[in-house]
Design a protein around this motif. Structure first.
Motif, PDB file in Angstrom:
ATOM      1  N   HIS B  52       0.820  -1.208   0.000  1.00 59.58           N
ATOM      2  CA  HIS B  52       0.000   0.000   0.000  1.00 59.58           C
ATOM      3  C   HIS B  52       0.855   1.259   0.000  1.00 59.58           C
ATOM      4  O   HIS B  52       0.457   2.265  -0.566  1.00 59.58           O
ATOM      5  CB  HIS B  52      -0.924   0.036   1.217  1.00 59.58           C
ATOM      6  CG  HIS B  52      -2.198  -0.728   1.044  1.00 59.58           C
ATOM      7  ND1 HIS B  52      -2.289  -2.053   1.344  1.00 59.58           N
ATOM      8  CD2 HIS B  52      -3.411  -0.366   0.589  1.00 59.58           C
ATOM      9  CE1 HIS B  52      -3.511  -2.476   1.099  1.00 59.58           C
ATOM     10  NE2 HIS B  52      -4.220  -1.466   0.628  1.00 59.58           N
ATOM     11  N   GLY B 104      -2.788  -0.938  10.106  1.00 61.57           N
ATOM     12  CA  GLY B 104      -3.918  -0.376   9.387  1.00 61.57           C
ATOM     13  C   GLY B 104      -3.893   1.139   9.423  1.00 61.57           C
ATOM     14  O   GLY B 104      -4.153   1.804   8.416  1.00 61.57           O
ATOM     15  N   LEU B 105      -3.550   1.689  10.574  1.00 54.72           N
ATOM     16  CA  LEU B 105      -3.500   3.140  10.707  1.00 54.72           C
ATOM     17  C   LEU B 105      -2.441   3.724   9.787  1.00 54.72           C
ATOM     18  O   LEU B 105      -2.691   4.680   9.042  1.00 54.72           O
ATOM     19  CB  LEU B 105      -3.190   3.484  12.168  1.00 54.72           C
ATOM     20  CG  LEU B 105      -3.311   4.943  12.576  1.00 54.72           C
ATOM     21  CD1 LEU B 105      -3.815   5.025  14.004  1.00 54.72           C
ATOM     22  CD2 LEU B 105      -1.996   5.674  12.482  1.00 54.72           C
ATOM     23  N   PHE B 107      -0.762   2.367   7.091  1.00 57.71           N
ATOM     24  CA  PHE B 107      -0.785   2.237   5.636  1.00 57.71           C
ATOM     25  C   PHE B 107      -1.960   2.980   5.002  1.00 57.71           C
ATOM     26  O   PHE B 107      -1.823   3.520   3.912  1.00 57.71           O
ATOM     27  CB  PHE B 107      -0.623   0.790   5.160  1.00 57.71           C
ATOM     28  CG  PHE B 107      -1.819  -0.112   5.226  1.00 57.71           C
ATOM     29  CD1 PHE B 107      -2.918   0.082   4.429  1.00 57.71           C
ATOM     30  CD2 PHE B 107      -1.794  -1.220   6.060  1.00 57.71           C
ATOM     31  CE1 PHE B 107      -3.995  -0.773   4.481  1.00 57.71           C
ATOM     32  CE2 PHE B 107      -2.870  -2.077   6.116  1.00 57.71           C
ATOM     33  CZ  PHE B 107      -3.966  -1.840   5.332  1.00 57.71           C
ATOM     34  N   THR B 108      -3.091   3.050   5.715  1.00 61.48           N
ATOM     35  CA  THR B 108      -4.180   3.829   5.123  1.00 61.48           C
ATOM     36  C   THR B 108      -3.807   5.306   5.050  1.00 61.48           C
ATOM     37  O   THR B 108      -4.083   5.974   4.056  1.00 61.48           O
ATOM     38  CB  THR B 108      -5.483   3.678   5.924  1.00 61.48           C
ATOM     39  OG1 THR B 108      -5.203   3.906   7.291  1.00 61.48           O
ATOM     40  CG2 THR B 108      -6.094   2.337   5.742  1.00 61.48           C
ATOM     41  N   THR B 109      -3.157   5.802   6.107  1.00 59.39           N
ATOM     42  CA  THR B 109      -2.776   7.217   6.097  1.00 59.39           C
ATOM     43  C   THR B 109      -1.794   7.520   4.976  1.00 59.39           C
ATOM     44  O   THR B 109      -1.961   8.490   4.224  1.00 59.39           O
ATOM     45  CB  THR B 109      -2.149   7.592   7.444  1.00 59.39           C
ATOM     46  OG1 THR B 109      -3.074   7.301   8.477  1.00 59.39           O
ATOM     47  CG2 THR B 109      -1.801   9.051   7.475  1.00 59.39           C
ATOM     48  N   PHE B 111      -1.252   5.812   2.272  1.00 65.35           N
ATOM     49  CA  PHE B 111      -1.897   5.642   0.968  1.00 65.35           C
ATOM     50  C   PHE B 111      -2.754   6.864   0.640  1.00 65.35           C
ATOM     51  O   PHE B 111      -2.719   7.384  -0.480  1.00 65.35           O
ATOM     52  CB  PHE B 111      -2.754   4.371   0.983  1.00 65.35           C
ATOM     53  CG  PHE B 111      -3.258   3.969  -0.365  1.00 65.35           C
ATOM     54  CD1 PHE B 111      -2.453   3.246  -1.212  1.00 65.35           C
ATOM     55  CD2 PHE B 111      -4.531   4.316  -0.792  1.00 65.35           C
ATOM     56  CE1 PHE B 111      -2.902   2.870  -2.463  1.00 65.35           C
ATOM     57  CE2 PHE B 111      -4.990   3.953  -2.037  1.00 65.35           C
ATOM     58  CZ  PHE B 111      -4.176   3.221  -2.873  1.00 65.35           C
ATOM     59  N   ALA B 112      -3.503   7.343   1.652  1.00 63.99           N
ATOM     60  CA  ALA B 112      -4.335   8.524   1.441  1.00 63.99           C
ATOM     61  C   ALA B 112      -3.468   9.715   1.054  1.00 63.99           C
ATOM     62  O   ALA B 112      -3.797  10.471   0.134  1.00 63.99           O
ATOM     63  CB  ALA B 112      -5.128   8.834   2.709  1.00 63.99           C
ATOM     64  N   ALA B 113      -2.339   9.875   1.752  1.00 62.92           N
ATOM     65  CA  ALA B 113      -1.444  10.984   1.432  1.00 62.92           C
ATOM     66  C   ALA B 113      -0.944  10.851   0.000  1.00 62.92           C
ATOM     67  O   ALA B 113      -0.867  11.843  -0.745  1.00 62.92           O
ATOM     68  CB  ALA B 113      -0.283  11.013   2.411  1.00 62.92           C
ATOM     69  N   VAL B 115      -2.415   9.341  -2.571  1.00 59.80           N
ATOM     70  CA  VAL B 115      -3.478   9.664  -3.527  1.00 59.80           C
ATOM     71  C   VAL B 115      -3.665  11.176  -3.617  1.00 59.80           C
ATOM     72  O   VAL B 115      -3.795  11.750  -4.701  1.00 59.80           O
ATOM     73  CB  VAL B 115      -4.800   8.987  -3.108  1.00 59.80           C
ATOM     74  CG1 VAL B 115      -5.938   9.470  -3.985  1.00 59.80           C
ATOM     75  CG2 VAL B 115      -4.671   7.496  -3.171  1.00 59.80           C
ATOM     76  N   LEU B 116      -3.639  11.821  -2.447  1.00 58.66           N
ATOM     77  CA  LEU B 116      -3.874  13.258  -2.414  1.00 58.66           C
ATOM     78  C   LEU B 116      -2.777  14.017  -3.141  1.00 58.66           C
ATOM     79  O   LEU B 116      -3.046  14.918  -3.933  1.00 58.66           O
ATOM     80  CB  LEU B 116      -3.950  13.702  -0.959  1.00 58.66           C
ATOM     81  CG  LEU B 116      -4.874  14.870  -0.696  1.00 58.66           C
ATOM     82  CD1 LEU B 116      -6.278  14.549  -1.158  1.00 58.66           C
ATOM     83  CD2 LEU B 116      -4.868  15.191   0.782  1.00 58.66           C
ATOM     84  N   GLU B 119      -3.241  13.743  -6.767  1.00 55.90           N
ATOM     85  CA  GLU B 119      -4.315  14.559  -7.312  1.00 55.90           C
ATOM     86  C   GLU B 119      -3.944  16.043  -7.318  1.00 55.90           C
ATOM     87  O   GLU B 119      -4.387  16.798  -8.166  1.00 55.90           O
ATOM     88  CB  GLU B 119      -5.594  14.368  -6.490  1.00 55.90           C
ATOM     89  CG  GLU B 119      -6.136  12.945  -6.512  1.00 55.90           C
ATOM     90  CD  GLU B 119      -6.769  12.600  -7.842  1.00 55.90           C
ATOM     91  OE1 GLU B 119      -7.186  13.527  -8.539  1.00 55.90           O
ATOM     92  OE2 GLU B 119      -6.819  11.407  -8.183  1.00 55.90           O
ATOM     93  N   MET B 120      -3.159  16.453  -6.314  1.00 59.59           N
ATOM     94  CA  MET B 120      -2.871  17.868  -6.182  1.00 59.59           C
ATOM     95  C   MET B 120      -1.807  18.338  -7.165  1.00 59.59           C
ATOM     96  O   MET B 120      -1.803  19.481  -7.592  1.00 59.59           O
ATOM     97  CB  MET B 120      -2.429  18.195  -4.756  1.00 59.59           C
ATOM     98  CG  MET B 120      -3.607  18.303  -3.802  1.00 59.59           C
ATOM     99  SD  MET B 120      -3.111  18.213  -2.092  1.00 59.59           S
ATOM    100  CE  MET B 120      -2.130  19.671  -1.940  1.00 59.59           C
ATOM    101  N   VAL B 130      -3.405   5.706  -9.780  1.00 58.07           N
ATOM    102  CA  VAL B 130      -3.712   4.708  -8.758  1.00 58.07           C
ATOM    103  C   VAL B 130      -3.968   3.349  -9.390  1.00 58.07           C
ATOM    104  O   VAL B 130      -3.499   2.320  -8.923  1.00 58.07           O
ATOM    105  CB  VAL B 130      -4.927   5.173  -7.955  1.00 58.07           C
ATOM    106  CG1 VAL B 130      -5.298   4.140  -6.917  1.00 58.07           C
ATOM    107  CG2 VAL B 130      -4.626   6.492  -7.292  1.00 58.07           C
TER     108      VAL B 130
END
Lengths: 406, 316
Positions: B52, B104-105, B107-109, B111-113, B115-116, B119-120, B130
């Protein structure tokens, strides 16, 4: 209108109907996710929800294909939700089955189900992409979530399901708490642990499938994990922890959705996750209970007390002190002069420390089973931990042994 | 039938299918090998977490260097993996939470960063997204200059092989070397960490080295085959192998064999399977390989000779 103005407007639901809808939906979703996640976290099965969320993808694909085959619009949200719920339910049962029936551990089962279901889902998505019928656009949005152009019917579905999940959490809170902390005891009180476990994961499943549209299936697991981990910093009690987790989840969902409405090009899911992570970082640093700053402060205070005590004992025994930190503490508190000789205050304090140490030593001999002995940290004055009667007794024995009159 | 086979394995096969199959095999085996140890150490999900965080890693590398050449991307992804492992450790200690939640905390964070950031920044012009990170592009790794099997001996044609192939081959050799060199230490510390510590094996260093090797395998394979295969191959072949035997050496042998079978069958079904049903389109090879590895694991769960725990009776 500047970004900030828009953000503030959106925060108070003044930025248009659609973004208000999304914000409320995301808030409810976070509320349900935080509450349900708290139990899963306490049961130490946080990553099972990761398997559940990845296992939704084949269901989305199959539901889409079925609805198209039946001549409908493949993107009808309730249909996709039902499909994803069925396939992630199968995934959840597979994790349980592999763990119970084979020697493989739960983490292996999670990894296997997660990757295989996701792979199968991708295969189905590539098939859908080649289908001539059906409006196939948009299924990829379930990977990362998308709130642009959300329909009122979709938002209502999410809101109703979120409220349902919250109600389930409330109804099942007692058996779930019991199972999370002590499954063996729960079993003896007649609770079917396996059913409660499944119900717990069923809640995660509900949150996952309704979160697909907003947060997306890769990141939805964050709404189940980050709020409870964050809440754990603030309390040691179950009830408050669930409340705090739900509140953090709800706030993260709401603020994240508002933020992404204000910056329209940004995907909602990642922003919600990062807002939740912001809550986590704040808690990890500043929580008075277990936060990093509080722990560091406690450690620093403890260290000072130890050095002060050892320095005073050394003074009482007329031993030289070499440790720089000890010397500095004694000097700062006016116990010794700059040349290292004890001041009057230092002499009094060191005699008191030595006396206290002698009383503790005697207490260990004559009252070895007292609970204060167990809890003694080597620093607390005996007056704070034992009764006056006990101390009088200790003093009497000390006086007897040294031969002085009582 | 034979004629079909010969045409199927002719020049076109070498050009279009040989390299993806070989790359698929190399990636699968490179992931399955360290997966064996992760499985036995109950760290199977480290592979999940690492794959991830590869996305934020390559995005960060792109932001720093401004190019999408392979080497900085791989370095970025490798660094992200190591950062993630350290963060997981920090969260675990600081929050005193179970490893799963910490993982979980983190890799989700991350991954979110990732993606962001994606996009930015204006990355629409370049080929990272992605979907690519998740699915890889196994089908597109074709060997343009091949004219048939004889091209395997032609240095000019060999020079135009997709670069992922030699890269994965090097990584695979490295992993095999790591496992053979530290075989004894890995084996002892996996099964009895306390004993390993007692006879002077530095288990923590070894554990970290294993995670680094895992990260390297994940990053190298991810570039060619995408995250899904990486996660599937870390878990499924070793898990299936675990149900076949009680010996580590044999387990690793089984896992390699099953990884190869999954890669080959998966690719063939994805490429030619839809044709058997009359569809002119191929489906995702990465997804199909993961699916096949799942079917292999399912069969092992049902029929594997060592599928039960020691002392667990077959349920009536």
């Amino acid at each position: 209108m500047s970004f900030l103005d828009y953000f503030i407007n959106a925060l108070f639901l003044q930025a248009g109907y659609n973004s208000a809808l999304v914000a409320v939906g995301a808030g409810l979703l976070g509320l349900a996710g935080g509450g349900a996640g708290a139990f899963i976290f306490l049961r130490k099965r946080a990553l099972v929800s990761d398997a559940i969320s990845h296992a939704t993808l084949p269901g989305v694909g199959i539901a889409f294909m079925l609805m198209v085959a039946l001549g409908g619009d493949g993107r009808w949200l309730p249909g996709l939700i039902i499909g994803s719920a069925i396939s992630s339910g199968i995934g959840l049962l597979m994790v349980e089955w592999i763990t119970r029936q084979t020697r493989l551990t739960e983490d292996a089962a999670i990894g296997a189900v997660l990757s295989v279901f996701f792979g199968l889902g991708i295969v189905l998505l590539t098939i859908i992409q080649t289908m001539s019928s059906g409006r196939q656009a948009g299924l990829e949005n379930f990977l990362l979530g998308s709130t642009a152009g959300m329909l009122i019917s979709e938002a209502t579905t999410i809101a109703i399901a979120g409220a349902l999940a919250t109600a389930f959490v409330f109804m099942l809170r007692r058996p779930m708490t019991l199972v999370a902390f002590d499954p063996e005891y729960a079993a003896t009180t007649g609770i079917n642990v396996r059913h409660i476990d499944l119900a717990m994961m069923g809640l995660a499943l509900i949150v996952t499938v309704i979160g697909l549209k907003i947060v997306g299936l890769i990141l939805i697991v964050a709404l189940l994990i980050i709020p409870p981990v964050t809440a754990r910093f603030w309390t040691n009690q179950v009830g408050p922890m669930i409340g705090i987790a739900a509140a953090i989840g709800g706030l993260a969902g709401y603020i994240g959705a508002v933020f992404s409405a204000a910056a329209a090009s940004l995907p909602t899911g990642p922003i919600i996750v990062l807002v939740a992570f912001g809550f986590f970082v704040f808690s990890a640093l500043f929580s008075p209970l277990r936060g990093g700053l509080a722990s560091a402060l406690r450690h620093w205070r403890f260290q000072r007390r130890v050095h002060r005590r050892q320095g005073l004992l050394a003074l009482a025994r007329r031993e030289p002190i070499y440790d720089g930190f000890t010397l500095r503490i004694l000097r700062q508190s006016g116990m010794i002069r700059p040349d290292g000789v004890a001041t009057l205050r230092g002499k009094t304090a060191s005699q008191k420390a030595a006396h206290d140490e002698a009383r503790w030593a005697m207490a260990r001999r004559i009252l070895p089973d007292d609970s204060a002995i167990e809890r003694y940290d080597g620093l607390t004055p005996i007056e704070d931990m034992m009764t006056q009667d006990q101390i009088d007794e200790i003093d009497r024995v000390i006086a007897e042994q040294t031969g002085a009159p009582a | 039938m034979i004629d079909n086979l010969i045409t199927a394995l002719g020049a076109e096969f070498v050009q279009l299918s040989l390299t993806p199959i070989v790359i698929g095999i190399l990636g699968a085996v490179a992931c399955a090998l360290p997966g064996n140890f992760l499985l036995l150490r109950r760290q199977a999900l480290i592979g999940d977490a690492i794959s991830h965080v590869v996305l934020p890693g390559i995005v960060a590398a792109f932001l720093v260097t401004g190019t999408i050449t392979a080497v900085p991307m791989m370095i970025g992804a490798g660094c992200a993996a190591i950062v993630a492992v350290i963060l997981i450790e920090i969260v675990k200690r600081l929050g005193r939470v179970e490893p799963g939640a910490a993982m979980g905390l983190v890799f989700t964070t991350l991954f979110a960063a990732g993606v962001l950031f994606l996009e930015m920044t204006d990355t629409s012009s370049v080929h990272i997204d992605v979907q690519h990170a998740l699915l890889g592009n196994l089908e597109s790794l074709i060997w343009f200059d091949a004219e048939g099997w004889q091209s395997l001996l032609d240095p000019v044609a060999l020079a135009t092989l997709p670069p992922q192939l030699p890269r994965l081959a090097v990584v695979l050799v490295g992993i095999v070397l790591f496992i053979t060199l530290f075989w004894k230490e890995l084996k002892i510390s996996t099964f009895d960490a306390a004993f390993a510590e007692a006879i002077g094996i530095r288990t923590r260093v070894l554990g970290f080295a294993l995670v680094v090797v895992t990260a390297i395998a994940a990053v190298a394979a991810f570039d060619a085959v995408g995250s899904i295969i990486v996660i599937a191959m870390f878990v499924c072949p070793p898990a299936a192998a675990r149900l076949m035997t009680n010996q580590l050496g044999r387990q690793i042998g089984w896992s390699v064999a099953l990884a190869v079978i999954s890669a080959v069958l998966g690719y063939v079904f994805a490429g030619y399977g839809p044709g058997w049903f009359g569809s002119p389109y191929a489906v995702s090879a990465a997804g199909m390989i993961a699916t096949i590895s799942g079917i292999v694991l399912l069969l092992a769960c049902l029929f594997g000779p060592q599928r039960k725990r020691t002392g667990q009776r077959a349920e009536a």
